[in-house]
Design a protein around this motif. Structure first.
Motif, PDB file in Angstrom:
ATOM      1  N   UNK A   1      29.223  57.953  21.657  1.00 28.49           N
ATOM      2  CA  UNK A   1      28.002  58.756  21.666  1.00 28.49           C
ATOM      3  C   UNK A   1      26.898  58.007  20.913  1.00 28.49           C
ATOM      4  N   UNK A   2      25.676  58.479  21.035  1.00 31.31           N
ATOM      5  CA  UNK A   2      24.529  57.758  20.499  1.00 31.31           C
ATOM      6  C   UNK A   2      24.271  58.081  19.035  1.00 31.31           C
TER       7      UNK A   2
ATOM      8  N   UNK B   1      19.422  79.115  27.409  1.00 28.87           N
ATOM      9  CA  UNK B   1      18.431  78.227  28.020  1.00 28.87           C
ATOM     10  C   UNK B   1      18.994  76.819  28.165  1.00 28.87           C
ATOM     11  N   UNK B   2      19.852  76.457  27.212  1.00 30.06           N
ATOM     12  CA  UNK B   2      20.458  75.138  27.260  1.00 30.06           C
ATOM     13  C   UNK B   2      21.407  74.961  28.430  1.00 30.06           C
ATOM     14  N   UNK B   3      22.106  76.038  28.789  1.00 29.87           N
ATOM     15  CA  UNK B   3      23.005  75.971  29.948  1.00 29.87           C
ATOM     16  C   UNK B   3      22.221  75.538  31.182  1.00 29.87           C
ATOM     17  N   UNK B   4      21.054  76.147  31.377  1.00 27.38           N
ATOM     18  CA  UNK B   4      20.203  75.813  32.524  1.00 27.38           C
ATOM     19  C   UNK B   4      19.656  74.401  32.404  1.00 27.38           C
ATOM     20  N   UNK B   5      19.245  74.017  31.181  1.00 26.32           N
ATOM     21  CA  UNK B   5      18.673  72.687  30.982  1.00 26.32           C
ATOM     22  C   UNK B   5      19.691  71.599  31.299  1.00 26.32           C
ATOM     23  N   UNK B   6      20.909  71.760  30.821  1.00 23.83           N
ATOM     24  CA  UNK B   6      21.925  70.726  31.062  1.00 23.83           C
ATOM     25  C   UNK B   6      22.300  70.635  32.541  1.00 23.83           C
ATOM     26  N   UNK B   7      22.278  71.750  33.245  1.00 22.65           N
ATOM     27  CA  UNK B   7      22.514  71.692  34.686  1.00 22.65           C
ATOM     28  C   UNK B   7      21.437  70.867  35.371  1.00 22.65           C
ATOM     29  N   UNK B   8      20.172  71.078  34.960  1.00 20.38           N
ATOM     30  CA  UNK B   8      19.079  70.306  35.553  1.00 20.38           C
ATOM     31  C   UNK B   8      19.173  68.834  35.176  1.00 20.38           C
ATOM     32  N   UNK B   9      19.847  68.558  34.065  1.00 18.91           N
ATOM     33  CA  UNK B   9      20.022  67.186  33.589  1.00 18.91           C
ATOM     34  C   UNK B   9      21.196  66.497  34.291  1.00 18.91           C
TER      35      UNK B   9
ATOM     36  N   UNK C   1      25.304  59.475  30.739  1.00 15.94           N
ATOM     37  CA  UNK C   1      24.236  59.769  31.693  1.00 15.94           C
ATOM     38  C   UNK C   1      23.059  58.808  31.500  1.00 15.94           C
ATOM     39  N   UNK C   2      22.647  58.610  30.262  1.00 15.13           N
ATOM     40  CA  UNK C   2      21.528  57.717  29.985  1.00 15.13           C
ATOM     41  C   UNK C   2      21.832  56.283  30.417  1.00 15.13           C
TER      42      UNK C   2
ATOM     43  N   UNK D   1      25.654  43.050  24.788  1.00 12.32           N
ATOM     44  CA  UNK D   1      26.981  42.484  24.958  1.00 12.32           C
ATOM     45  C   UNK D   1      27.677  42.321  23.608  1.00 12.32           C
ATOM     46  N   UNK D   2      28.927  42.772  23.545  1.00 16.94           N
ATOM     47  CA  UNK D   2      29.744  42.643  22.328  1.00 16.94           C
ATOM     48  C   UNK D   2      29.045  43.214  21.097  1.00 16.94           C
ATOM     49  N   UNK D   3      28.437  44.357  21.260  1.00 15.45           N
ATOM     50  CA  UNK D   3      27.716  44.968  20.148  1.00 15.45           C
ATOM     51  C   UNK D   3      27.601  46.468  20.374  1.00 15.45           C
ATOM     52  N   UNK D   4      27.413  47.196  19.288  1.00 17.41           N
ATOM     53  CA  UNK D   4      27.148  48.633  19.385  1.00 17.41           C
ATOM     54  C   UNK D   4      25.680  48.919  19.659  1.00 17.41           C
ATOM     55  N   UNK D   5      24.851  47.895  19.565  1.00 14.75           N
ATOM     56  CA  UNK D   5      23.406  48.085  19.675  1.00 14.75           C
ATOM     57  C   UNK D   5      23.005  48.481  21.093  1.00 14.75           C
ATOM     58  N   UNK D   6      22.035  49.388  21.170  1.00 11.98           N
ATOM     59  CA  UNK D   6      21.517  49.904  22.434  1.00 11.98           C
ATOM     60  C   UNK D   6      20.015  49.631  22.500  1.00 11.98           C
ATOM     61  N   UNK D   7      19.546  49.256  23.681  1.00  8.77           N
ATOM     62  CA  UNK D   7      18.111  49.141  23.926  1.00  8.77           C
ATOM     63  C   UNK D   7      17.682  50.253  24.865  1.00  8.77           C
ATOM     64  N   UNK D   8      16.536  50.842  24.598  1.00  6.89           N
ATOM     65  CA  UNK D   8      15.979  51.858  25.484  1.00  6.89           C
ATOM     66  C   UNK D   8      15.014  51.159  26.430  1.00  6.89           C
ATOM     67  N   UNK D   9      15.226  51.304  27.726  1.00  7.92           N
ATOM     68  CA  UNK D   9      14.354  50.663  28.706  1.00  7.92           C
ATOM     69  C   UNK D   9      12.998  51.357  28.744  1.00  7.92           C
TER      70      UNK D   9
END
Length: 229
Positions: free
Chosen positions: A115-116, A146-154, A193-194, A204-212
């Motif tokens: 997870x992030x 409201x979250x139930x609906x939001x996650x479905x849309x996601x 999902x992201x 590569x070979x790292x926990x680091x994430x880049x956001x496009x």
């Protein structure tokens, strides 16, 4: 007879810098061979094998044979949360050489097991709470109507995520931000999902994430999440 946890056994199993380095390497969320872990921890393969036997016997890692190789991964999400919590209370590492910048990318966005975490994980959790998609409780998050609906849309199937044995939406204290991010099956599903949508990419070979660039746009528009200070 006692039902108290054996903290002495825990301390003996973890009380070695090499074993802790191995567990930290496995926080990437990938399964690694003994040779890879030996290289990453800076020890000889034979030494690594002895440490991995100790970690396996203590229930911290789990080996899986595949072909000619044996791969090791963290035994559970609880082990990952333990490591993240230990990083919160651990003293800072020695300072780098003068003029050398801190390792900002791992604080900005990273994987904590699956997870992030980092600024991205914390701000994502904050946004979901502020928009009343999630509600913060004692040691977990709950999904609002409201979250139930939001996650479905996601595009997430919450009933399916809740069926597993894993905790659904736990709260994990972030070692770099000192605030909580979203873990559990829901946290992993959001990270997946992201990644699948191409909004984040793993180094590569790292926990680091880049956001496009597309990911920054989507996060800003759909959740008001920004990584700027």
């Amino acid at each position: 007879m006692t039902d108290e946890p054996d903290l002495g056994a825990l301390a003996r199993a973890l009380g070695d810098p090499t074993r802790l380095r191995m567990l930290t390497l496995l926080m990437e969320g990938r399964a690694l061979t003994a040779k890879e872990l030996a290289y990453g921890a800076g020890v000889e393969p034979a030494t690594a094998t002895a440490h991995l036997q100790r970690l396996t016997a203590s229930g911290f890692v789990h080996p899986r044979a595949q072909g000619r190789h044996k791969y090791f991964h963290l035994a559970s999400e609880d082990v990952a949360r333990m490591m993240e919590s230990m990083m919160v209370v651990a003293p800072s590492a020695p300072r780098r050489a003068p003029g050398e910048k801190p390792d900002a990318p791992i604080r900005m966005a990273r994987f904590c097991y699956d997870h992030l975490a980092g600024r991205l994980g914390v701000r994502l959790a904050e946004a979901l709470v502020s928009r009343r998609v999630l509600r913060a409780e004692d040691d977990a998050f709950s999904v609002t109507p409201a979250g139930e609906k939001w996650f479905r849309s996601f595009g997430l199937d919450l009933p399916d995520l809740k069926q597993g044995r894993r905790k659904f939406a736990s709260r994990c204290l972030d070692w770099s931000e000192r605030q909580e991010h979203l873990a559990g099956a829901l946290g992993a599903a959001i990270a997946r999902k992201l990644t699948e949508e191409g909004w984040i990419t793993r180094h590569t070979d790292s926990r680091v994430v880049s956001v496009t660039s597309e990911g920054r746009r989507v996060l800003k528009e759909r959740l008001g999440v920004s990584l700027e200070r």
